[in-house]
Write a protein that holds these residues in place. Structure first.
Motif, PDB file in Angstrom:
ATOM      1  N   SER A 204       0.830  -1.202   0.000  1.00 42.98           N
ATOM      2  CA  SER A 204       0.000   0.000   0.000  1.00 42.98           C
ATOM      3  C   SER A 204       0.866   1.254   0.000  1.00 42.98           C
ATOM      4  O   SER A 204       0.379   2.361  -0.219  1.00 42.98           O
ATOM      5  CB  SER A 204      -0.927   0.017   1.228  1.00 42.98           C
ATOM      6  N   HIS A 247      -3.359  -2.365  -4.994  1.00 40.32           N
ATOM      7  CA  HIS A 247      -2.005  -2.663  -4.549  1.00 40.32           C
ATOM      8  C   HIS A 247      -1.870  -4.148  -4.193  1.00 40.32           C
ATOM      9  O   HIS A 247      -2.778  -4.776  -3.671  1.00 40.32           O
ATOM     10  CB  HIS A 247      -1.591  -1.772  -3.376  1.00 40.32           C
ATOM     11  N   ALA A 261       1.837  -0.998  -6.453  1.00 38.33           N
ATOM     12  CA  ALA A 261       2.033  -0.401  -5.139  1.00 38.33           C
ATOM     13  C   ALA A 261       1.016   0.718  -4.918  1.00 38.33           C
ATOM     14  O   ALA A 261       0.158   0.973  -5.768  1.00 38.33           O
ATOM     15  CB  ALA A 261       3.457   0.142  -5.020  1.00 38.33           C
ATOM     16  N   GLY A 262       1.111   1.389  -3.773  1.00 36.94           N
ATOM     17  CA  GLY A 262       0.203   2.494  -3.495  1.00 36.94           C
ATOM     18  C   GLY A 262       0.321   3.593  -4.519  1.00 36.94           C
ATOM     19  O   GLY A 262      -0.643   4.310  -4.785  1.00 36.94           O
TER      20      GLY A 262
END
Length: 298
Positions: A204, A247, A261-262
């Protein structure tokens, strides 16, 4: 090790005598075999006595002080130096530390500098005190942090830089030619020891932050996630662009495994699956089957 070699070179030039080397005890390694510290091996090759107390307790203190040292020098020792020992040499003590103090006081300054995204670090030669990395600064040397440099790579580079600083400045310290400057405690940041648990990747978080975590935890204690219930150590990673996804989503882009990913995607460049050797992410990807909709961790 490089700092020990620097001190030995000073000994060969007649700048000092080396009474003994104190290092960590031998530790159990693979298959129960004892692992001997490299410092011990090198010191014995120099013909210097080696002491290996678990900590500097009363017995160890007596043994060290029986050698009647007039100066203490240490680098990355890992134990606190008792006030009694410092007092026995009238405070004549020098510590090589791998940061630009007062930034990153503590056991893991290199990893924390990378984690924080610092562009610069360096080495500090300070007067050793019983307080953790709080001694007056004698000299410093700066170094840029490479964009892809791991903690292991930076550690080796700073060890050489610190040894050079020690070899150059220690004779001046002995001669009373260095002026110590107190640290500004208001600027201090702490660099506590990192554990394996700290190396878990949280997808995240932004990809650039995760890439720094991989660099900071390589080679030890290792950055990791889980895949199909087993730990997957990530030894190299970079940031990649792509369409935003939830994510943790795992996809192959141009043959490479990448994780959403975030913010951005994290390309897994080097991985070590459980029970296997380290391999490129590309090689790992070729061995996977049926990963449609796969996620990390899983």
């Amino acid at each position: 090790m490089p700092s020990l070699e620097a001190v030995d070179r000073l000994r060969e030039r007649g700048a000092l005598d080396l009474a003994a080397v104190v290092t960590q005890p031998d530790r159990p390694g693979d298959r129960g075999r004892l692992t001997v510290p490299a410092v011990k091996v090198r010191a014995l090759a120099f013909g210097v006595p080696v002491l290996q107390p678990e900590r500097i307790d009363e017995a160890a203190l007596h043994e060290i002080m029986s050698l009647r040292p007039e100066l203490l020098v240490w680098a990355a020792y890992g134990n606190r130096i008792p006030r009694t020992l410092l007092a026995s040499v009238n405070g004549r003590a020098v510590n090589v530390h791998a940061s630009l103090l007062p930034r990153w006081r503590g056991a893991a300054p290199i990893a924390h500098a990378i984690l924080a995204g610092d562009g610069e670090t360096g080495v500090t030669l300070m007067e050793g005190t019983a307080a953790l990395d709080e001694g007056p600064i004698l000299a410093q040397e700066r170094a840029l942090i490479g964009e892809a440099e791991s903690a292991g790579d930076l550690t080796r580079r700073l060890a050489l830089l610190g040894a050079g600083l020690l070899e150059r400045e220690l004779p001046r310290y002995i001669a009373g030619e260095l002026e110590a400057a107190p640290q500004d405690g208001s600027l201090a940041t702490l660099a506590p020891k990192l554990t394996s648990q700290d190396g878990e990747l949280d997808f995240s978080r932004p990809a650039d932050e995760l890439a720094r975590r991989v660099r900071a935890f390589t080679p030890e204690p290792g950055a990791w996630t889980t895949f199909r219930g087993d730990r997957l150590v990530v030894g190299g990673a970079s940031v990649s662009g792509g369409t935003p996804k939830e994510h943790g989503a795992l996809e192959f882009h141009d043959g490479w495994p990448e994780v959403a990913a975030g913010a951005g995607w994290l390309r897994l460049e080097l991985v070590r699956p459980a029970g296997k050797r380290t391999m490129t992410g590309e090689d790992w990807a070729r061995g996977l089957r049926g990963i449609g909709g796969a996620r990390l961790p899983s």
